[in-house]
Design a protein around this motif. Structure first.
Motif, PDB file in Angstrom:
ATOM      1  N   LYS A   1      12.839   0.570  -0.886  1.00  0.00           N
ATOM      2  CA  LYS A   1      13.255   2.050  -1.019  1.00  0.00           C
ATOM      3  C   LYS A   1      13.180   2.261  -2.464  1.00  0.00           C
ATOM      4  O   LYS A   1      14.061   1.506  -3.021  1.00  0.00           O
ATOM      5  CB  LYS A   1      14.371   2.483  -0.186  1.00  0.00           C
ATOM      6  N   GLY A   2      12.697   3.183  -2.990  1.00  0.00           N
ATOM      7  CA  GLY A   2      12.787   3.557  -4.561  1.00  0.00           C
ATOM      8  C   GLY A   2      11.868   2.780  -5.590  1.00  0.00           C
ATOM      9  O   GLY A   2      11.907   3.128  -6.500  1.00  0.00           O
ATOM     10  N   VAL A   3      11.054   1.753  -5.119  1.00  0.00           N
ATOM     11  CA  VAL A   3      10.233   1.297  -6.070  1.00  0.00           C
ATOM     12  C   VAL A   3       9.118   2.027  -6.481  1.00  0.00           C
ATOM     13  O   VAL A   3       8.526   2.703  -5.641  1.00  0.00           O
ATOM     14  CB  VAL A   3       9.645  -0.125  -5.152  1.00  0.00           C
ATOM     15  N   LYS A   4       8.767   2.191  -7.587  1.00  0.00           N
ATOM     16  CA  LYS A   4       7.878   3.404  -8.197  1.00  0.00           C
ATOM     17  C   LYS A   4       6.432   2.802  -7.667  1.00  0.00           C
ATOM     18  O   LYS A   4       6.275   1.667  -7.777  1.00  0.00           O
ATOM     19  CB  LYS A   4       7.948   3.393  -9.559  1.00  0.00           C
ATOM     20  N   VAL A   5       5.720   4.109  -7.276  1.00  0.00           N
ATOM     21  CA  VAL A   5       4.438   3.663  -7.033  1.00  0.00           C
ATOM     22  C   VAL A   5       3.497   4.518  -7.982  1.00  0.00           C
ATOM     23  O   VAL A   5       3.823   5.607  -8.342  1.00  0.00           O
ATOM     24  CB  VAL A   5       4.174   4.344  -5.551  1.00  0.00           C
ATOM     25  N   ASP A   6       2.317   3.586  -8.386  1.00  0.00           N
ATOM     26  CA  ASP A   6       1.428   4.385  -9.226  1.00  0.00           C
ATOM     27  C   ASP A   6       0.184   4.889  -8.662  1.00  0.00           C
ATOM     28  O   ASP A   6      -0.629   5.693  -9.013  1.00  0.00           O
ATOM     29  CB  ASP A   6       0.887   3.249 -10.088  1.00  0.00           C
ATOM     30  N   GLN A   7      -0.142   4.135  -7.377  1.00  0.00           N
ATOM     31  CA  GLN A   7      -1.561   4.621  -6.694  1.00  0.00           C
ATOM     32  C   GLN A   7      -1.270   4.425  -5.257  1.00  0.00           C
ATOM     33  O   GLN A   7      -0.452   3.596  -4.626  1.00  0.00           O
ATOM     34  CB  GLN A   7      -2.428   3.486  -7.099  1.00  0.00           C
ATOM     35  N   VAL A   8      -1.904   5.257  -4.339  1.00  0.00           N
ATOM     36  CA  VAL A   8      -1.908   5.290  -2.947  1.00  0.00           C
ATOM     37  C   VAL A   8      -3.231   5.405  -2.379  1.00  0.00           C
ATOM     38  O   VAL A   8      -3.816   6.218  -2.873  1.00  0.00           O
ATOM     39  CB  VAL A   8      -1.052   6.400  -2.406  1.00  0.00           C
ATOM     40  N   CYS A   9      -3.801   4.647  -1.640  1.00  0.00           N
ATOM     41  CA  CYS A   9      -5.052   4.701  -0.955  1.00  0.00           C
ATOM     42  C   CYS A   9      -4.896   4.827   0.601  1.00  0.00           C
ATOM     43  O   CYS A   9      -4.373   3.895   1.269  1.00  0.00           O
ATOM     44  CB  CYS A   9      -5.921   3.511  -1.306  1.00  0.00           C
TER      45      CYS A   9
ATOM     46  N   ALA B   1      -0.943  -3.866 -13.782  1.00  0.00           N
ATOM     47  CA  ALA B   1       0.340  -4.185 -13.137  1.00  0.00           C
ATOM     48  C   ALA B   1       0.680  -3.045 -12.278  1.00  0.00           C
ATOM     49  O   ALA B   1       1.954  -3.028 -11.863  1.00  0.00           O
ATOM     50  CB  ALA B   1       1.344  -4.361 -13.980  1.00  0.00           C
ATOM     51  N   GLY B   2      -0.107  -2.366 -11.823  1.00  0.00           N
ATOM     52  CA  GLY B   2       0.173  -1.041 -10.942  1.00  0.00           C
ATOM     53  C   GLY B   2       0.909  -1.425  -9.572  1.00  0.00           C
ATOM     54  O   GLY B   2       0.203  -2.434  -9.004  1.00  0.00           O
ATOM     55  N   VAL B   3       1.564  -0.639  -8.936  1.00  0.00           N
ATOM     56  CA  VAL B   3       2.004  -0.666  -7.693  1.00  0.00           C
ATOM     57  C   VAL B   3       1.301   0.139  -6.908  1.00  0.00           C
ATOM     58  O   VAL B   3       0.991   1.569  -7.159  1.00  0.00           O
ATOM     59  CB  VAL B   3       3.576  -0.279  -7.535  1.00  0.00           C
ATOM     60  N   SER B   4       0.279  -0.544  -5.935  1.00  0.00           N
ATOM     61  CA  SER B   4      -0.792   0.353  -5.145  1.00  0.00           C
ATOM     62  C   SER B   4      -0.287   0.231  -3.590  1.00  0.00           C
ATOM     63  O   SER B   4      -0.094  -0.953  -3.200  1.00  0.00           O
ATOM     64  CB  SER B   4      -2.034  -0.192  -5.127  1.00  0.00           C
ATOM     65  N   LEU B   5       0.102   1.418  -2.919  1.00  0.00           N
ATOM     66  CA  LEU B   5       0.336   1.308  -1.592  1.00  0.00           C
ATOM     67  C   LEU B   5      -1.065   1.672  -0.575  1.00  0.00           C
ATOM     68  O   LEU B   5      -1.909   2.788  -1.139  1.00  0.00           O
ATOM     69  CB  LEU B   5       1.393   2.253  -1.116  1.00  0.00           C
TER      70      LEU B   5
ATOM     71  N   TYR C   1       0.544  -3.432  -1.872  1.00  0.00           N
ATOM     72  CA  TYR C   1       1.274  -3.635  -0.600  1.00  0.00           C
ATOM     73  C   TYR C   1       0.370  -2.908   0.650  1.00  0.00           C
ATOM     74  O   TYR C   1      -0.431  -1.676   0.337  1.00  0.00           O
ATOM     75  CB  TYR C   1       2.453  -2.509  -0.710  1.00  0.00           C
ATOM     76  N   LEU C   2       0.748  -3.218   1.969  1.00  0.00           N
ATOM     77  CA  LEU C   2      -0.095  -2.564   3.119  1.00  0.00           C
ATOM     78  C   LEU C   2       0.935  -1.784   3.712  1.00  0.00           C
ATOM     79  O   LEU C   2       1.912  -2.503   4.324  1.00  0.00           O
ATOM     80  CB  LEU C   2      -0.651  -3.761   3.783  1.00  0.00           C
ATOM     81  N   VAL C   3       0.355  -0.750   4.375  1.00  0.00           N
ATOM     82  CA  VAL C   3       1.412   0.228   4.921  1.00  0.00           C
ATOM     83  C   VAL C   3       0.686   1.160   6.084  1.00  0.00           C
ATOM     84  O   VAL C   3      -0.470   1.207   5.896  1.00  0.00           O
ATOM     85  CB  VAL C   3       2.235   1.340   3.827  1.00  0.00           C
TER      86      VAL C   3
END
Ligand code: MIC
Ligand code: SF4
Length: 649
Positions: free
Chosen positions: A285-293, A370-374, A393-395
């Motif tokens: 919870k709270g980890v900053k996200v740059d991209q969502v697909c 270094a982006g965070v992508s969900l 990350y996979l969600v």
């Protein structure tokens, strides 16, 4: 004898061998599918078999992977595949019509049938009660020409699902829980069957999300029963005539039973860089996200998209998030447009991408540095997104949507204002198959021309085996090396899938930039690998390119099923260490000799000699009679040619 679902389908399709675990069996294949990134090779191989018409009940050629067309290469591939489909009796699903697995599930899947596809996620149709396997292109070509598909008779595991998912927990979380429980190797050598009272609450697309992702546990395939839920889906697709009931017999025996209580599950997330690196969403919870697909063959059904639209309705995504949504099929996209749900998605700030694989295979939409992508996808292998240092990350769709709104990893259960989910399916789906082109009739097909382009080069073919291999170790890698490591994909590289010489420049480039030059310099080489070498995709390019570069054998602690079959089909010998510690004693650049290959193929025992130290290392390789012959002839194409010659004489 009481039979399981898989055993029933196998029994019905068995053309050689018997159903003893570990024995090679040959299966009659009813349906095949290809996608464009593996399709060109598969059809070049099919053409080499001189077959006039596909011999399956149904074969479909999809265009869904390489849809960017950043140059002429992909357009030429698509035109080639379309002309092959028209001539040889296949349906052709145009670019934009959707991802092969999603479209096949909607329009063509049938319970009790067999399907192989040149894509590792072909088991998606197991959600419909089909026995569906991912395979190399050459195996698909053989099936299209009427030949059997060979596998080792797997063990049968049962996953019993009991109870009912709680709100905001979804089928994707079941798939992630399976990965958490048994890891990316836990399904190797097994078919996974689903049962238990919980399955009656799972729709066919939800079941397909689970069978899609069981590919990631290394399973041979996975399958659900065909029941009233299946009939309901087929009715809504206006295909109830395709329904056949299918369930395991009372008292059927399983090699392992795993129980999952659906009401105990929470939203889960797979952390970089492996689908089994699973923790609870709440833990991040709270980890900053740059991209969502949102999309891919795992989570792109109408129900998934409707859930996402309901979460986005009247809201905007966080400023720091870039969001893509790619519905899995034109059917889904049109339904979203008709119901107005598409507006809710677009008004949230989403970018609508084509109904295709897109970012899942690095075809655009790569994350920032270094982006965070969900992602609601099935793979987060290192480098696959196109950005080496991205954290993928996979969600589930619910977690993806909730996190896009907040701009940080968010447990969707925090969205208490949104209810109820999931939304019901439409009474009937839009079943316009206008983007699927029928083949020419046989008379017209005779005259039809196959259209080729300059980027389409011949398939490399191996050489007859000699009794000894003298080579150098061109590369040594660790455990769980994926085919994305061996033969990366992505926007820059995928255009060369039909051009092995050009593609070879990128072989292992994510691991070692100099591999290609070194392999060429060595002329004859071997690769040393760890556990589960070749996991992931079915791309036979991960064998054809090493063949082109002079790789004669791969020596690993263990192999993933499809890759091992692809190596044999290419004429490269997959061998394992008798003593795994020997892995540590061999280094890159060492000159080696593997001798007595002919006797080794028979008794399964091989010796590798390190030329400099003079030390011997014991290797193993248990091959069936058919595989031995394929290896001796230098690959499946040579073997088939030889067989055809023998039949003539
Ligand atoms: C994948 O998801 O890795 C792919 C891209 O669909 C591959 C096929 C390919 O490499 O073309 C797969 O899963 O087999
Ligand atoms: Fe396409 Fe991704 Fe599915 Fe592979 S996993 S078929 S790339 S959507």
């Amino acid at each position: 004898m009481a039979l399981t679902i898989a055993q029933k389908i196998i029994k019905e399709h068995l053309v050689s061998g018997n159903m003893t675990v570990g024995e090679e069996i040959g299966l009659k294949i009813d349906q095949t599918l290809t996608q464009d990134a593996t399709g060109t090779m598969a059809y070049l191989e099919f053409e080499a078999m001189n077959c006039k018409r596909v011999k399956t009940e149904l074969s479909v050629a999809y265009i869904d992977h390489n849809t960017l067309q950043s140059g002429f290469e992909n357009a030429d591939d698509h035109r080639y595949i379309q002309s092959v489909a028209a001539k040889y009796g296949l349906r052709f699903s145009r670019a934009g019509n959707g991802i092969c697995h999603q479209v096949h599930l909607e329009r063509f899947s049938k319970p009790y049938k067999t399907l192989i596809g040149s894509d590792s996620h072909t088991p998606t149709c197991g959600g419909m009660g089909m026995l569906a396997f991912g395979a190399g292109g050459l195996d698909v070509a053989v099936a299209m020409s009427g030949g059997a598909y060979y596998i080792t008779m797997p063990k049968i595991y049962k996953i019993e699902l009991t109870g009912r998912l709680r709100p905001f927990v979804s089928a994707k979380d079941i798939a992630l829980e399976i990965l958490r429980l048994i890891s990316v190797k836990g399904g190797v050598g097994a078919i996974i069957e689903f049962g238990g009272d919980g399955i009656k609450h799972l729709t066919v697309p939800e079941r397909a999300t689970i069978t899609n992702m069981c590919t990631e546990v290394g399973a041979t395939t996975s399958v659900f029963p065909s029941d009233e839920v299946t009939l309901d889906f087929l009715r809504r697709q206006k295909r109830e005539c395709d329904f056949v009931p299918l369930s395991a017999d009372e008292g059927a025996g399983y090699d392992k039973v795993i129980k999952i209580r659906l009401d105990s599950l929470e939203p889960l997330i797979a952390c970089p860089h492996s689908p089994d690196n699973v923790v609870k969403v709440s833990a991040l919870k709270g980890v900053k996200v740059d991209q969502v697909c949102i999309g891919s063959c795992t989570n792109s059904s109408l129900a998934d998209m409707n859930k996402v639209a309901a979460i986005f309705k009247g809201k905007r995504i966080a400023d720091g998030v870039s969001l893509s949504v790619s519905p899995g099929s034109k059917q889904t996209l049109c339904a979203l447009a008709k119901s107005g749900a598409l507006n809710d998605i677009l008004h949230s700030g989403a970018r609508l991408l084509e109904c295709a694989c897109g970012p899942c295979i690095g075809m655009g939409f790569s994350p920032n540095s270094a982006g965070v992508s969900l992602r609601t996808f099935n793979r987060n292998f290192f480098g696959r997104s196109g950005t080496k240092d991205a954290q993928v990350y996979l969600v589930s769709p619910e977690t993806a949507a909730a996190s896009a709104l907040k701009g940080e990893i968010t447990d969707p259960r925090e969205l208490s204002a949104v209810s109820p989910l999931p939304l019901p399916l439409p009474e009937t789906f839009e079943t316009d198959d206008g983007a699927i082109i029928a083949p020419l009739d046989e008379a017209e097909a005779e005259k039809a021309e196959v259209l080729r382009g300059p980027n389409i080069k011949p398939v490399p073919v191996g050489e007859k085996l000699t009794d000894a291999i003298r080579a150098k170790i061109a590369l040594k890698v660790g455990d769980n090396i994926t085919t994305d490591h061996i033969m990366p994909a992505g926007a820059k590289i995928l255009p060369y899938r039909s051009n092995i010489p050009r593609l070879s420049e990128f072989c292992f480039s994510a691991v070692d930039e100099n591999f290609e030059t070194r392999a060429k310099e060595y002329k004859n080489s071997v690769i040393i690998g760890g556990i589960n070498y070749g996991q992931g995709s079915s791309r036979e390019h991960a064998a054809l390119v090493p063949l082109f570069l002079g790789v004669k054998a791969v020596i690993a602690k263990s192999f993933a099923r499809i890759h091992s079959a692809n190596l044999i089909n290419a004429g490269i010998i997959p061998l394992t260490f008798e003593n795994e510690d020997d892995f540590n004693k061999l280094g890159e650049g060492a000159e080696i000799e593997i001798s007595n290959l002919f006797s080794g193929l028979k008794d399964g025992r091989f010796t590798l000699k390190d030329i400099k130290t003079g030390k011997n290392y014991a290797l193993c390789g248990n091959f069936t009679a058919r595989q031995r012959e394929i290896l001796q002839y230098g690959g499946l194409l040579n073997y088939m040619k030889e067989q055809a010659e023998n039949e003539k004489n």
